[in-house]
Design a protein around this motif. Structure first.
Motif, PDB file in Angstrom:
ATOM      1  N   ALA A  17       0.397  -4.486   3.540  1.00 35.62           N
ATOM      2  CA  ALA A  17       1.720  -4.308   2.918  1.00 35.62           C
ATOM      3  C   ALA A  17       2.126  -5.551   2.136  1.00 35.62           C
ATOM      4  O   ALA A  17       2.708  -5.444   1.039  1.00 35.62           O
ATOM      5  CB  ALA A  17       2.745  -3.984   3.986  1.00 35.62           C
ATOM      6  N   LEU A  18       1.817  -6.705   2.700  1.00 33.93           N
ATOM      7  CA  LEU A  18       2.157  -7.957   2.023  1.00 33.93           C
ATOM      8  C   LEU A  18       1.312  -8.137   0.765  1.00 33.93           C
ATOM      9  O   LEU A  18       1.811  -8.598  -0.271  1.00 33.93           O
ATOM     10  CB  LEU A  18       1.947  -9.141   2.974  1.00 33.93           C
ATOM     11  CG  LEU A  18       2.518 -10.487   2.549  1.00 33.93           C
ATOM     12  CD1 LEU A  18       4.033 -10.409   2.354  1.00 33.93           C
ATOM     13  CD2 LEU A  18       2.174 -11.569   3.579  1.00 33.93           C
ATOM     14  N   VAL A  19       0.031  -7.745   0.855  1.00 29.05           N
ATOM     15  CA  VAL A  19      -0.845  -7.836  -0.320  1.00 29.05           C
ATOM     16  C   VAL A  19      -0.345  -6.908  -1.420  1.00 29.05           C
ATOM     17  O   VAL A  19      -0.318  -7.272  -2.599  1.00 29.05           O
ATOM     18  CB  VAL A  19      -2.293  -7.496   0.063  1.00 29.05           C
ATOM     19  CG1 VAL A  19      -3.171  -7.408  -1.181  1.00 29.05           C
ATOM     20  CG2 VAL A  19      -2.849  -8.552   1.019  1.00 29.05           C
ATOM     21  N   GLU A  20       0.084  -5.702  -1.036  1.00 30.58           N
ATOM     22  CA  GLU A  20       0.590  -4.756  -2.033  1.00 30.58           C
ATOM     23  C   GLU A  20       1.867  -5.281  -2.685  1.00 30.58           C
ATOM     24  O   GLU A  20       2.091  -5.092  -3.882  1.00 30.58           O
ATOM     25  CB  GLU A  20       0.854  -3.406  -1.378  1.00 30.58           C
ATOM     26  CG  GLU A  20       1.310  -2.340  -2.364  1.00 30.58           C
ATOM     27  CD  GLU A  20       1.478  -0.993  -1.704  1.00 30.58           C
ATOM     28  OE1 GLU A  20       1.883  -0.043  -2.402  1.00 30.58           O
ATOM     29  OE2 GLU A  20       1.221  -0.882  -0.489  1.00 30.58           O
ATOM     30  N   ARG A  21       2.684  -5.971  -1.913  1.00 28.68           N
ATOM     31  CA  ARG A  21       3.965  -6.484  -2.421  1.00 28.68           C
ATOM     32  C   ARG A  21       3.790  -7.708  -3.299  1.00 28.68           C
ATOM     33  O   ARG A  21       4.416  -7.832  -4.357  1.00 28.68           O
ATOM     34  CB  ARG A  21       4.875  -6.798  -1.243  1.00 28.68           C
ATOM     35  CG  ARG A  21       6.187  -7.502  -1.586  1.00 28.68           C
ATOM     36  CD  ARG A  21       6.914  -7.827  -0.309  1.00 28.68           C
ATOM     37  NE  ARG A  21       7.961  -8.812  -0.500  1.00 28.68           N
ATOM     38  CZ  ARG A  21       8.570  -9.441   0.497  1.00 28.68           C
ATOM     39  NH1 ARG A  21       8.241  -9.166   1.757  1.00 28.68           N
ATOM     40  NH2 ARG A  21       9.511 -10.338   0.252  1.00 28.68           N
ATOM     41  N   LEU A  22       2.902  -8.635  -2.894  1.00 28.92           N
ATOM     42  CA  LEU A  22       2.802  -9.930  -3.564  1.00 28.92           C
ATOM     43  C   LEU A  22       1.511 -10.111  -4.357  1.00 28.92           C
ATOM     44  O   LEU A  22       1.431 -11.014  -5.204  1.00 28.92           O
ATOM     45  CB  LEU A  22       2.902 -11.065  -2.535  1.00 28.92           C
ATOM     46  CG  LEU A  22       4.190 -11.155  -1.709  1.00 28.92           C
ATOM     47  CD1 LEU A  22       4.081 -12.296  -0.703  1.00 28.92           C
ATOM     48  CD2 LEU A  22       5.398 -11.345  -2.610  1.00 28.92           C
ATOM     49  N   GLY A  23       0.505  -9.322  -4.087  1.00 29.35           N
ATOM     50  CA  GLY A  23      -0.809  -9.594  -4.633  1.00 29.35           C
ATOM     51  C   GLY A  23      -1.591 -10.481  -3.681  1.00 29.35           C
ATOM     52  O   GLY A  23      -1.028 -11.153  -2.813  1.00 29.35           O
ATOM     53  N   SER A  24      -2.901 -10.509  -3.835  1.00 22.24           N
ATOM     54  CA  SER A  24      -3.764 -11.206  -2.876  1.00 22.24           C
ATOM     55  C   SER A  24      -3.476 -12.704  -2.804  1.00 22.24           C
ATOM     56  O   SER A  24      -3.350 -13.276  -1.716  1.00 22.24           O
ATOM     57  CB  SER A  24      -5.230 -10.979  -3.248  1.00 22.24           C
ATOM     58  OG  SER A  24      -6.087 -11.673  -2.367  1.00 22.24           O
TER      59      SER A  24
END
Length: 273
Positions: free
Chosen positions: A121-128
């Motif tokens: 979820a964090l990757v989807e929100r902020l990018g890798s």
């Protein structure tokens, strides 16, 4: 004499002082030699006397004086001063800045990558990239700040500084000159940046990703301040000089350290930004 060379010399000096019964302490595994962040404090500094004082029960300044007398006669050391409450400030023979830069460029650091795994979820929100950096941020930092390209974003500053070093190398190539790592930095403002470069191996060895992230911030900030004060490229009809070549080498070394740190954290190090 590199920081590693001086560290071995300091430890050898402690060992000889212990063997001569001038000190009663266990010889540590590391000397803790660092480049001072401010000019006028020698080429290197060590707090080893303060560390030995805790074990021996003697004042740190007394221990520092014992070590100072021995270090001052070591080959390659020009001067040793004591700073309160017991630091040893060491001036070596020859130019130290050029050696730090040359060492970074000669043996480009390659730290082992960390296994940082932000949740999907964090990757989807902020990018890798931003998601990984967010795992290392101090409490209270708004994570969405990591998406904006502005000075208040620490990740942007680090990546921008890295991209800027590559831009300078490209521009210098277009002007027909390359770096000279053997040249000495004549700029006092280079001190904090040289200190950060010299500290990279030690910080990487701690295997603490949050410490590495803060180190990269300090390195990037020191580089951006130095670069603003000390133009790397000739201006107008000015011809490339020894100073320009030395500054370019410092920029290259900075890019090398920033790239290594970002790669350890699994974050891309862009050459264009």
């Amino acid at each position: 004499m590199t920081p590693a060379d001086l560290s071995r010399t300091v430890l050898h000096t402690v060992r000889r002082a212990v063997e001569a019964d001038e000190l009663r302490a266990t010889v540590p595994a590391r000397a803790g030699v660092r480049v001072p962040p401010r000019p006028g404090c020698g080429d290197y500094a060590t707090n080893i006397a303060l560390r030995l004082a805790k074990e021996s029960g003697r004042p740190a300044r007394e221990i520092a004086e014992v070590l100072r007398r021995r270090l001052a006669v070591e080959p390659g050391i020009a001067r040793v001063d004591i700073a309160e409450p017991g630091f040893l400030n060491i001036t070596v023979e020859g130019a130290v800045g050029g050696r730090i830069v040359a060492e970074v460029l000669r043996a480009a650091p390659r730290g082992e990558p960390y296994d940082l795994r932000p949740d999907p979820a964090l990757v989807e929100r902020l990018g890798s990239d931003a998601a990984r950096w967010s795992l290392l941020c101090p409490p209270g930092l708004e994570r969405d700040l990591l998406l904006v390209q502005r000075e208040s974003n620490p990740l942007f500053r680090v990546r921008y500084a890295h991209a800027r070093t590559h831009a300078l190398v490209r521009n210098a190539r277009d002007l027909g000159f390359t770096a000279d790592a053997a040249g000495e930095q004549a700029d006092d403002s280079a001190g904090p940046l040289l200190a950060a470069l010299a500290d990279h191996a030690r910080i990487s060895a701690t295997r603490a990703p949050d410490r590495l992230a803060r180190h990269l911030e300090r390195t990037a900030d020191a580089y951006l301040r130095w670069q603003a004060d000390c133009p790397t490229l000739p201006r107008g009809d000015e011809k490339p000089s020894v100073v320009h070549r030395a500054r370019l080498a410092l920029a290259e070394a900075t890019g090398t350290v920033l790239a290594d740190g970002l790669n350890q954290l699994g974050i891309t190090a862009p050459v264009h930004l």
